[in-house]
Design an enzyme around this catalytic site. Structure first.
Site, PDB file in Angstrom:
ATOM      1  N   SER A 155     -62.023  20.784  87.819  1.00 46.46           N
ATOM      2  CA  SER A 155     -62.328  20.160  86.976  1.00 46.46           C
ATOM      3  C   SER A 155     -63.595  21.156  86.880  1.00 46.46           C
ATOM      4  O   SER A 155     -63.931  21.496  88.205  1.00 46.46           O
ATOM      5  CB  SER A 155     -62.724  18.620  86.633  1.00 46.46           C
ATOM      6  OG  SER A 155     -63.931  18.301  85.541  1.00 46.46           O
ATOM      7  N   ASP A 156     -64.294  21.472  85.889  1.00 48.00           N
ATOM      8  CA  ASP A 156     -65.808  22.183  86.050  1.00 48.00           C
ATOM      9  C   ASP A 156     -66.677  21.408  85.208  1.00 48.00           C
ATOM     10  O   ASP A 156     -65.964  21.897  83.687  1.00 48.00           O
ATOM     11  CB  ASP A 156     -65.177  23.696  86.190  1.00 48.00           C
ATOM     12  CG  ASP A 156     -66.433  24.134  86.893  1.00 48.00           C
ATOM     13  OD1 ASP A 156     -66.363  24.411  87.968  1.00 48.00           O
ATOM     14  OD2 ASP A 156     -67.457  25.319  85.920  1.00 48.00           O
ATOM     15  N   GLN A 157     -68.042  21.832  85.141  1.00 55.20           N
ATOM     16  CA  GLN A 157     -68.778  21.221  83.977  1.00 55.20           C
ATOM     17  C   GLN A 157     -70.362  22.940  83.954  1.00 55.20           C
ATOM     18  O   GLN A 157     -70.117  22.854  85.285  1.00 55.20           O
ATOM     19  CB  GLN A 157     -69.317  20.352  84.807  1.00 55.20           C
ATOM     20  CG  GLN A 157     -70.902  19.869  83.205  1.00 55.20           C
ATOM     21  CD  GLN A 157     -71.333  18.690  84.177  1.00 55.20           C
ATOM     22  OE1 GLN A 157     -71.850  18.163  84.754  1.00 55.20           O
ATOM     23  NE2 GLN A 157     -70.698  17.259  82.876  1.00 55.20           N
ATOM     24  N   LYS A 174     -59.059  26.309  89.983  1.00 53.55           N
ATOM     25  CA  LYS A 174     -59.161  25.814  90.696  1.00 53.55           C
ATOM     26  C   LYS A 174     -58.059  24.335  90.740  1.00 53.55           C
ATOM     27  O   LYS A 174     -57.243  24.469  91.924  1.00 53.55           O
ATOM     28  CB  LYS A 174     -60.241  24.550  90.394  1.00 53.55           C
ATOM     29  CG  LYS A 174     -62.424  24.922  90.724  1.00 53.55           C
ATOM     30  CD  LYS A 174     -62.927  23.848  89.858  1.00 53.55           C
ATOM     31  CE  LYS A 174     -64.015  24.436  90.506  1.00 53.55           C
ATOM     32  NZ  LYS A 174     -65.043  23.605  90.247  1.00 53.55           N
TER      33      LYS A 174
END
Length: 193
Positions: A69-71, A53
């Site tokens: 960011s990623d979760q 991203k």
């Protein structure tokens, strides 16, 4: 002149968290395919997507400092993403009740012009109470957390579903680990204060 700061995200939760730093920034959608690769662990998936991203937006704005960011919720090695609808959220919460999950929250900071690139993961251990089907239904109708990995908003009523949260970065569970983000922004040359 300071570089433009960009959040590579469409998440309102990440915007709300980044607002806490009181820095001017822009928001641009990264347009990254979030499909897990075959055999990819939740940890590897969150890291890959956070970096992808940030890089996707940095390619379009090479002079900017970009945050991605990623979760991914990790249930015994299985990635759980955003449910998207009521039926999938119900199934996720039923599977998670009485379980301890690790929410792998990755963040990346990239500046193409300077070659800066860093990423970190803030794992958050979350233990869910053994909740009833009726409690799950009432919760989902009240909060509709269909855009949240793991189908629960700890910053809202979802906290009532939880037994414990263990993290060294208190905003990581909401979606952007600000302690790690600040560390990387400082390393990239951003004056936070």
């Amino acid at each position: 002149m300071p570089r433009t700061l960009i959040l590579a995200s469409t998440s309102r939760y990440r915007r709300e968290l980044l607002d806490r730093l009181r820095l001017p920034y822009e928001v641009h959608a990264p347009g990254v395919d979030e499909t897990p690769l075959a055999g990819e662990t939740p940890l590897a998936l969150s890291q890959r997507l956070a970096l992808a991203k940030a890089r996707a937006v940095a390619d379009r704005f090479p002079e900017a400092i970009v945050i991605g960011s990623d979760q991914v919720a990790d249930l015994n090695g299985e990635p759980l993403g955003k449910p998207g609808d009521h039926a999938r959220a119900t199934l996720q919460l039923r599977r998670m009740r009485g379980q301890t999950l690790v929410f792998q929250t990755a963040v990346a900071v990239v500046c193409a012009a300077t070659g800066f690139s860093a990423h970190e993961v803030a794992p958050v251990r979350v233990t869910f109470r053994p909740i009833s089907d009726d409690a799950i239904e009432r919760y989902l109708r009240a909060e509709e957390p269909y855009d949240c990995a793991g189908s629960a908003k700890s910053e809202g009523l979802g906290i009532a579903l939880l037994e414990a949260i263990d993290s060294d970065d208190p905003t990581a569970l909401v979606g952007l680990p600000l302690i790690r983000t600040c560390r990387m922004l400082r390393a990239a040359g951003v004056d936070l204060l």
